[in-house]
Every structure is written in C-alpha cells, then in structure tokens.
Write an enzyme that holds these catalytic residues in place. Sequence first.
Site, PDB file in Angstrom:
ATOM      1  N   ASP A  77       0.856  -1.190   0.000  1.00  0.00           N
ATOM      2  CA  ASP A  77       0.000   0.000   0.000  1.00  0.00           C
ATOM      3  C   ASP A  77       0.901   1.253   0.000  1.00  0.00           C
ATOM      4  O   ASP A  77       2.124   1.141   0.197  1.00  0.00           O
ATOM      5  CB  ASP A  77      -0.900  -0.074   1.250  1.00  0.00           C
ATOM      6  CG  ASP A  77      -2.150   0.775   1.127  1.00  0.00           C
ATOM      7  OD1 ASP A  77      -2.493   1.202   0.016  1.00  0.00           O
ATOM      8  OD2 ASP A  77      -2.811   1.007   2.177  1.00  0.00           O
ATOM      9  N   GLY A 175      -9.263   6.357   7.496  1.00  0.00           N
ATOM     10  CA  GLY A 175      -9.717   6.486   8.882  1.00  0.00           C
ATOM     11  C   GLY A 175     -11.237   6.603   8.924  1.00  0.00           C
ATOM     12  O   GLY A 175     -11.898   6.535   7.893  1.00  0.00           O
ATOM     13  N   HIS A 202      -9.975   3.912  -2.059  1.00  0.00           N
ATOM     14  CA  HIS A 202      -9.322   4.041  -0.750  1.00  0.00           C
ATOM     15  C   HIS A 202     -10.335   4.542   0.269  1.00  0.00           C
ATOM     16  O   HIS A 202     -11.396   5.046  -0.083  1.00  0.00           O
ATOM     17  CB  HIS A 202      -8.128   4.995  -0.847  1.00  0.00           C
ATOM     18  CG  HIS A 202      -6.940   4.357  -1.494  1.00  0.00           C
ATOM     19  ND1 HIS A 202      -5.809   4.013  -0.803  1.00  0.00           N
ATOM     20  CD2 HIS A 202      -6.742   3.954  -2.766  1.00  0.00           C
ATOM     21  CE1 HIS A 202      -4.954   3.431  -1.632  1.00  0.00           C
ATOM     22  NE2 HIS A 202      -5.498   3.390  -2.840  1.00  0.00           N
TER      23      HIS A 202
END
Length: 281
Positions: A77, A175, A202
Amino acid sequence: MKELLDRALADRYGVAAFNIINDLTIEAVVAAAAEERAPVILQTSVKTVKQYGRPQLFAIVQALAHDASVPVTLHLDHCPDRSVIADCLDGGWNSVLFDAHELDVAENLRQTTEVVAEARKVGAHVEGEIEGIQGVEDDLGSDEAAPVQSLEVAVDFIERTGVDCFAPAIGNAHGQYKRTPVLDAQRISDLVAATGIPMALHGGTGLSDEQFTDLIARGCAKVNISTALKETFMQSGLEFLRETAERGKWDPPSLFRHQRTAVLEMARRHIRLFGGSGRAW
Ligand code: 13P
C-alpha cells in the site's frame, strides 16, 4: 493482481483489499476468502513491512496464504520510497502502490513509468496515484484535502505510465469519516470510460453499503479496508481481556481465537457486500 482486478472490473464486483497487520489477521482474512470462495488482496503498509522486516513478513504471508484454495495476491500500500518499492518487488510482492502524489505530476509520471518497468521485470503490477487521499494512516498522509487533478491530467498519467490500477481522490478519506462523505462518483465512471482500467477505492471504512455498491458498479474493482480491520482486532481483544481480567484466567490462545473470529466475520461481511463471494476460479 491484474488478473484479479480485470476480472472484477469486467463483472463489476469488488475485490476486498485488507491491510493485514500480523499473522492472525492474514490467516483470518484468507480463511474468510476461502469460506466465501472469493479472491482477496492482502496489503501491507510500509510501517508493517518495516516492523517485521521485508523477508520475515513475506515468509509469514507465504506460509499462511500460499496454499490458499482461492486467489490471493500481495500488495504494498501507499509507498513513496523507491527503495522500499524495489525491495518488495524483489522480495515477492505481486503489486505496489507507488504513492508519489507529493511530487508534481510530471515528475510523478516519470518515476511511475520507471516503477512500472521495474515491476514488469518480475511480473508484478502497479497502482498509481497523483492526488493525496485525505487522512493519516500508518504515519503517512495528511488531514488536509489535496488538490484534485483534471480528468485530462489523470487520463494522460494512466495512459503514459501504463499503471494497472489507479487511486483517484473522490472525497474519500482514510480512517473513520468525521462527517458523511460527499463522493464524486461520476469521476470513477469518467476515468473507467476513458482508460478501461480498474480503479482502487481508498478509505473504505465508514462508507455506506449504497456508496460501495454504486462505486463498484462504476469500476472500483479494488476496495481498501484498513481501519475496520484494526478496530475489529483491537476492540475484540479489549472486550476479551476485560472479561479475562474479571475471571482471572489468562489463556492467550482463547484471546487469539476470539480475535480471529471477529476479524474473519469483518472480512466476510465486506467480501459479501462487494459481491466477491463465489468469484474464485
Ligand atoms: P480505511 O482505513 O479508511 O479503511 O482506508 C484503507 C485504505 O484506503 C488503505 O490504503
């Protein structure tokens, strides 16, 4: 990686890409994929690679995933560091995300072209990125939203570098979302129509089922989940340890079993939601 993503794009399902953090999470994710008969992507942050050491981490993945009954691929990643990219390509990773969004697009394009050539030598694939994805993850990134490039600039980057997959910024963030994200889903449709390559979504944690379904239908064939895995791992551990403290019986394998079940169920839920079940070949 390319085979997993091209098939998913053609049939408009998503391959779940989980940021694994240790042996337990690798084993649980692979077990979920096997139970669902789904292809799956194991991805590692640079932090996890450095924490274990590249050869040690690869050996753990190899030991736990090599004989899986479903297609499993190993991806690095967000990595801005060319030496880590080269090291992982050398060390058996199937795919890398060269994250050079902090460079100007011309220099990013020049270096990504080199990374694609490096990857091809070992039969590996490359995800490209020209815009920062908001949010800090494993010590990388920023909470500021990065500027978004025009469709022309993004298409030119994809065509000239030859990347196999592309990670656009569409209002997504790493997040937990602090407020409901407003996503530019049309940008996915436009990029896929112009280039024919799969997009990487993402910031998967916290998106709604409807957002996942819509974005996957538009061509997000790779769907990244990191925060949900970390939270599941930690919270299931906390829950178990609180009970353990009350009972006064300290048995590590029971803790591991509890966490494995929680991570496996989290992975299964995402695999099913993304339409990956039954797609293994
Ligand atoms: P989340 O942490 O929001 O699930 O995002 C994962 C990701 O995009 C990893 O690159």
